[in-house]
Design a protein around this motif. Structure first.
Motif, PDB file in Angstrom:
ATOM      1  N   ILE A  25       0.835  -1.202   0.000  1.00 49.46           N
ATOM      2  CA  ILE A  25       0.000   0.000   0.000  1.00 49.46           C
ATOM      3  C   ILE A  25       0.872   1.256   0.000  1.00 49.46           C
ATOM      4  N   SER A  26       1.973   1.222   0.700  1.00 52.18           N
ATOM      5  CA  SER A  26       2.900   2.357   0.686  1.00 52.18           C
ATOM      6  C   SER A  26       3.452   2.591  -0.725  1.00 52.18           C
ATOM      7  N   HIS A  27       3.783   1.497  -1.399  1.00 51.16           N
ATOM      8  CA  HIS A  27       4.281   1.608  -2.776  1.00 51.16           C
ATOM      9  C   HIS A  27       3.198   2.160  -3.706  1.00 51.16           C
ATOM     10  N   LEU A  28       1.983   1.642  -3.595  1.00 47.84           N
ATOM     11  CA  LEU A  28       0.868   2.153  -4.400  1.00 47.84           C
ATOM     12  C   LEU A  28       0.710   3.660  -4.175  1.00 47.84           C
ATOM     13  N   ARG A  29       0.757   4.063  -2.922  1.00 47.99           N
ATOM     14  CA  ARG A  29       0.619   5.484  -2.586  1.00 47.99           C
ATOM     15  C   ARG A  29       1.677   6.322  -3.298  1.00 47.99           C
ATOM     16  N   GLN A  30       2.907   5.859  -3.297  1.00 47.62           N
ATOM     17  CA  GLN A  30       4.002   6.595  -3.950  1.00 47.62           C
ATOM     18  C   GLN A  30       3.786   6.680  -5.455  1.00 47.62           C
ATOM     19  N   VAL A  31       3.439   5.568  -6.085  1.00 48.97           N
ATOM     20  CA  VAL A  31       3.240   5.537  -7.540  1.00 48.97           C
ATOM     21  C   VAL A  31       2.069   6.436  -7.928  1.00 48.97           C
ATOM     22  N   ILE A  32       0.973   6.329  -7.189  1.00 46.20           N
ATOM     23  CA  ILE A  32      -0.218   7.127  -7.467  1.00 46.20           C
ATOM     24  C   ILE A  32       0.089   8.612  -7.288  1.00 46.20           C
ATOM     25  N   GLY A  33       0.777   8.952  -6.211  1.00 50.95           N
ATOM     26  CA  GLY A  33       1.126  10.352  -5.959  1.00 50.95           C
ATOM     27  C   GLY A  33       2.050  10.926  -7.015  1.00 50.95           C
ATOM     28  N   ALA A  34       2.995  10.127  -7.466  1.00 49.06           N
ATOM     29  CA  ALA A  34       3.927  10.588  -8.507  1.00 49.06           C
ATOM     30  C   ALA A  34       3.219  10.777  -9.845  1.00 49.06           C
ATOM     31  N   ALA A  35       2.175   9.998 -10.092  1.00 48.43           N
ATOM     32  CA  ALA A  35       1.441  10.096 -11.355  1.00 48.43           C
ATOM     33  C   ALA A  35       0.549  11.335 -11.395  1.00 48.43           C
ATOM     34  N   ALA A  36       0.187  11.850 -10.230  1.00 49.22           N
ATOM     35  CA  ALA A  36      -0.667  13.044 -10.156  1.00 49.22           C
ATOM     36  C   ALA A  36      -0.197  13.923  -8.994  1.00 49.22           C
ATOM     37  N   ALA A  46     -14.183   5.751   2.702  1.00 48.62           N
ATOM     38  CA  ALA A  46     -13.445   5.224   3.866  1.00 48.62           C
ATOM     39  C   ALA A  46     -12.120   4.566   3.493  1.00 48.62           C
ATOM     40  N   MET A  47     -11.574   4.925   2.319  1.00 48.85           N
ATOM     41  CA  MET A  47     -10.300   4.360   1.864  1.00 48.85           C
ATOM     42  C   MET A  47      -9.329   5.480   1.495  1.00 48.85           C
ATOM     43  N   PRO A  48      -8.028   5.206   1.573  1.00 48.92           N
ATOM     44  CA  PRO A  48      -7.056   6.188   1.105  1.00 48.92           C
ATOM     45  C   PRO A  48      -7.217   6.409  -0.397  1.00 48.92           C
ATOM     46  N   GLY A  49      -6.942   7.622  -0.821  1.00 48.96           N
ATOM     47  CA  GLY A  49      -7.021   7.920  -2.242  1.00 48.96           C
ATOM     48  C   GLY A  49      -6.439   9.277  -2.546  1.00 48.96           C
ATOM     49  N   ILE A  50      -6.657   9.724  -3.778  1.00 46.44           N
ATOM     50  CA  ILE A  50      -6.252  11.065  -4.180  1.00 46.44           C
ATOM     51  C   ILE A  50      -7.406  11.703  -4.937  1.00 46.44           C
ATOM     52  N   LEU A 100       1.912  -6.685  -7.336  1.00 48.83           N
ATOM     53  CA  LEU A 100       1.203  -5.491  -7.784  1.00 48.83           C
ATOM     54  C   LEU A 100       1.272  -5.352  -9.301  1.00 48.83           C
ATOM     55  N   PRO A 101       0.276  -4.686  -9.889  1.00 50.88           N
ATOM     56  CA  PRO A 101       0.378  -4.363 -11.313  1.00 50.88           C
ATOM     57  C   PRO A 101       1.610  -3.478 -11.541  1.00 50.88           C
ATOM     58  N   PRO A 102       2.126  -3.442 -12.758  1.00 48.85           N
ATOM     59  CA  PRO A 102       3.310  -2.611 -13.031  1.00 48.85           C
ATOM     60  C   PRO A 102       3.053  -1.135 -12.712  1.00 48.85           C
ATOM     61  N   ASP A 103       4.082  -0.467 -12.207  1.00 54.79           N
ATOM     62  CA  ASP A 103       3.969   0.952 -11.874  1.00 54.79           C
ATOM     63  C   ASP A 103       3.476   1.768 -13.068  1.00 54.79           C
ATOM     64  N   ALA A 104       3.969   1.464 -14.260  1.00 55.40           N
ATOM     65  CA  ALA A 104       3.579   2.232 -15.454  1.00 55.40           C
ATOM     66  C   ALA A 104       2.085   2.097 -15.723  1.00 55.40           C
ATOM     67  N   LEU A 105       1.508   0.930 -15.481  1.00 55.94           N
ATOM     68  CA  LEU A 105       0.072   0.725 -15.676  1.00 55.94           C
ATOM     69  C   LEU A 105      -0.723   1.520 -14.643  1.00 55.94           C
ATOM     70  N   ILE A 106      -0.299   1.475 -13.404  1.00 55.06           N
ATOM     71  CA  ILE A 106      -0.969   2.238 -12.350  1.00 55.06           C
ATOM     72  C   ILE A 106      -0.916   3.726 -12.684  1.00 55.06           C
ATOM     73  N   ALA A 107       0.244   4.205 -13.113  1.00 50.31           N
ATOM     74  CA  ALA A 107       0.393   5.621 -13.466  1.00 50.31           C
ATOM     75  C   ALA A 107      -0.531   6.001 -14.625  1.00 50.31           C
ATOM     76  N   ARG A 108      -0.647   5.135 -15.621  1.00 44.79           N
ATOM     77  CA  ARG A 108      -1.538   5.425 -16.756  1.00 44.79           C
ATOM     78  C   ARG A 108      -2.994   5.499 -16.311  1.00 44.79           C
ATOM     79  N   ILE A 109      -3.387   4.624 -15.405  1.00 49.62           N
ATOM     80  CA  ILE A 109      -4.754   4.646 -14.884  1.00 49.62           C
ATOM     81  C   ILE A 109      -5.007   5.964 -14.153  1.00 49.62           C
ATOM     82  N   VAL A 110      -4.078   6.362 -13.308  1.00 51.54           N
ATOM     83  CA  VAL A 110      -4.223   7.614 -12.559  1.00 51.54           C
ATOM     84  C   VAL A 110      -4.267   8.804 -13.511  1.00 51.54           C
ATOM     85  N   GLN A 111      -3.368   8.835 -14.477  1.00 45.81           N
ATOM     86  CA  GLN A 111      -3.336   9.952 -15.423  1.00 45.81           C
ATOM     87  C   GLN A 111      -4.601  10.002 -16.282  1.00 45.81           C
TER      88      GLN A 111
END
Length: 131
Positions: A25-36, A46-50, A100-111
């Motif tokens: 979850i810490s890694h997801l948070r970092q990837v998501i934050g860096a993408a946006a 009731a969940m962490p998000g951006i 986890l899914p690849p960081d690049a995929l997570i970043a594309r979803i966020v973007q």
């Protein structure tokens, strides 16, 4: 909810998780934050998000898996094959904390969600000007 209260609540949430969920979850948070980077950390459903012009994505650890919720399934259009290993419903990706899914995929979803929210916000502005 302000950025600091969201950040503090997410910090506390992650600190309360057991390994390997805490690291995932810490890694997801970092990837998501860096993408946006312009987005605020929020608690949504009731969940962490951006959020930026509304909620973008949320993420959470469960008993046996982690999930990423992109707040709708439109973002997945054109990604069906890429997300197939993790998709469990129309708007959810589920995965074990050590796969986890690849960081690049997570970043594309966020973007893609950033673009979607910005388009909705712009459409509302245009509608208000006409109204």
């Amino acid at each position: 909810m302000g950025q600091e209260s969201g950040k503090a609540r997410i910090d506390a949430y992650i600190e309360g998780l057991e390994s390997p969920f805490r690291e995932a979850i810490s890694h997801l948070r970092q990837v998501i934050g860096a993408a946006a980077p312009e987005a605020d950390e929020i608690i949504t459903y009731a969940m962490p998000g951006i959020g930026l012009d509304g909620p973008l994505v949320s993420y959470c650890a469960f008993k046996k898996h982690c999930s990423l919720f992109p707040m709708g399934n439109a973002v997945f259009i054109g990604m069906e094959e890429e997300i197939a290993p993790w998709r469990t419903s129309k708007g959810t990706l589920q995965f074990p904390p050590d796969a986890l899914p690849p960081d690049a995929l997570i970043a594309r979803i966020v973007q893609a969600r950033v673009a979607e929210n910005r388009a909705k916000a712009e459409a509302k502005k245009v509608k208000r000007r006409k109204g």
